[in-house]
Design an enzyme around this catalytic site. Sequence first.
Site, mmCIF file in Angstrom:
data_model
loop_
_atom_site.group_PDB
_atom_site.id
_atom_site.type_symbol
_atom_site.label_atom_id
_atom_site.label_comp_id
_atom_site.label_asym_id
_atom_site.label_seq_id
_atom_site.Cartn_x
_atom_site.Cartn_y
_atom_site.Cartn_z
ATOM 1 N N GLY A 13 0.815 -1.214 0.000
ATOM 2 C CA GLY A 13 0.000 0.000 0.000
ATOM 3 C C GLY A 13 0.847 1.262 0.000
ATOM 4 N N CYS A 129 -2.984 10.890 10.426
ATOM 5 C CA CYS A 129 -1.978 11.710 9.727
ATOM 6 C C CYS A 129 -2.196 13.214 9.919
ATOM 7 C CB CYS A 129 -1.941 11.356 8.246
ATOM 8 S SG CYS A 129 -3.531 10.977 7.513
ATOM 9 N N HIS A 251 -0.616 16.841 3.833
ATOM 10 C CA HIS A 251 -1.805 17.361 4.511
ATOM 11 C C HIS A 251 -1.443 18.712 5.139
ATOM 12 C CE1 HIS A 251 -3.678 13.623 3.833
ATOM 13 N NE2 HIS A 251 -3.902 13.201 5.065
HETATM 14 P P1 A2P Z 1 -3.076 -5.421 -1.438
HETATM 15 O O1 A2P Z 1 -2.171 -4.490 -2.202
HETATM 16 O O2 A2P Z 1 -2.733 -6.845 -1.614
HETATM 17 O O3 A2P Z 1 -4.532 -5.107 -1.643
HETATM 18 P P2 A2P Z 1 -3.706 1.303 0.453
HETATM 19 O O4 A2P Z 1 -4.263 1.966 1.693
HETATM 20 O O5 A2P Z 1 -2.636 2.097 -0.195
HETATM 21 O O6 A2P Z 1 -4.781 0.902 -0.492
HETATM 22 O O7 A2P Z 1 -3.007 -0.051 0.967
HETATM 23 C C1 A2P Z 1 -3.692 -0.992 1.710
HETATM 24 C C2 A2P Z 1 -2.742 -2.126 2.085
HETATM 25 O O8 A2P Z 1 -3.512 -3.056 2.859
HETATM 26 C C3 A2P Z 1 -2.222 -2.895 0.896
HETATM 27 O O9 A2P Z 1 -0.948 -3.414 1.163
HETATM 28 C C4 A2P Z 1 -3.234 -4.002 0.765
HETATM 29 O O10 A2P Z 1 -2.767 -5.168 0.118
HETATM 30 C C5 A2P Z 1 -3.475 -4.325 2.214
HETATM 31 N N1 A2P Z 1 -4.751 -5.036 2.371
HETATM 32 C C6 A2P Z 1 -5.960 -4.658 1.935
HETATM 33 N N2 A2P Z 1 -6.877 -5.604 2.196
HETATM 34 C C7 A2P Z 1 -6.224 -6.606 2.830
HETATM 35 C C8 A2P Z 1 -6.610 -7.874 3.380
HETATM 36 N N3 A2P Z 1 -7.861 -8.312 3.331
HETATM 37 N N4 A2P Z 1 -5.649 -8.647 3.948
HETATM 38 C C9 A2P Z 1 -4.379 -8.217 4.004
HETATM 39 N N5 A2P Z 1 -3.952 -7.036 3.515
HETATM 40 C C10 A2P Z 1 -4.856 -6.235 2.936
#
Ligand code: A2P
Length: 338
Positions: A13, A129, A251
Amino acid sequence: MADPRLAVVGATGAVGRTMLAILEERDFPLADLRLMASARSAGTVIPTRWGEVEVEDLAAADPDGIDIALFSAGASRSRRYAPEFTAAGAAVIDNSSAFRGTPEVPLVVAGVNDHAADAHRGTIANPNCTTMTLMMAAAPLHRHAGLSRMVAMSYQSVSGTGMTGMETLIHQTGLLLQDREALVSGDWKDPGSGPFQRPIGFNVLPMAGAIADEGHTDEEWKLITETRKILERDDIAVEPTCVRVPVMVGHGISATMWFDSPVDSDTARRLLEEAPGLEVWPDDRVATPLDSAGSDSVLASRIRGTLGAPGGISLWVVGDNLRKGAALNAVQIAELLL
Ligand code: A2P
């Protein structure tokens, strides 16, 4: 602590990637690095300075042997998995809102209330944040004169909503630019809203977050409750409005603060110039989100005394919400644990 075995949860993410970059920049002493995300990303190989690391599916990952886990995968994942990690012996530094209000979980802005981390029982929460950025300027003034009242307006970038937020802004900007006249005449075609309530391209949304109690959004409530917890004063009156702006990173917060005793602008400027992690910029070089992007410092400017109700201070602060607002602070907390 010997060099820790560290995990980044949510490593793919916007914040997770920044955590990795910051661990590398700061030459964080690691014995082992594990990266976790959703099943969608499992198997992806990410090159790091500690070698190539394959992303694991969080749901299938065994937390055994992890000393420190940096969580940034959303509050529901934190609630579901962080207790398993702490039960296995890891210290969890959680960037979500899941545990920030839990009394026994310290809420730590590194450089502001480091002492709070000492009392942790496995989990330490990383503040929101916007609150984090504002506290970098509010705390030195609070320590000097006792913060009692604050009106705060945030100008929050789309990366606060993760990768999806950034992609949405780029996409909508491209679509809306196809007909520039329509932006003036009002005949623009709805580019969709993505994760926001309304289009964000060429626009401003006077509502960041989701509506919660008493007409305030969850983002606004975080500014109220987290300010009180971090500054260790339950009666600070905070009046927040959180706004989303079409900015990728950074921000900004325009805040007016009043204290138990009056503070003049020269004193405020001096205190802020001495504050760690904060840079005071002169009024002829106003600090903007673009200036903050990629910077570890929170930037302060427009420091001035209040006019209508004298004795207070108005100022502007802006900080990279992915860095001090999230990933950098999490890594700094990890450094406190070392
Ligand atoms: P993934 O890239 O595999 O979806 P952001 O806030 O930038 O969207 O990032 C969210 C982070 O949380 C990403 O690394 C995402 O992984 C992870 N994430 C989202 N849903 C899940 C889940 N169900 N289990 C584990 N990690 C998750």
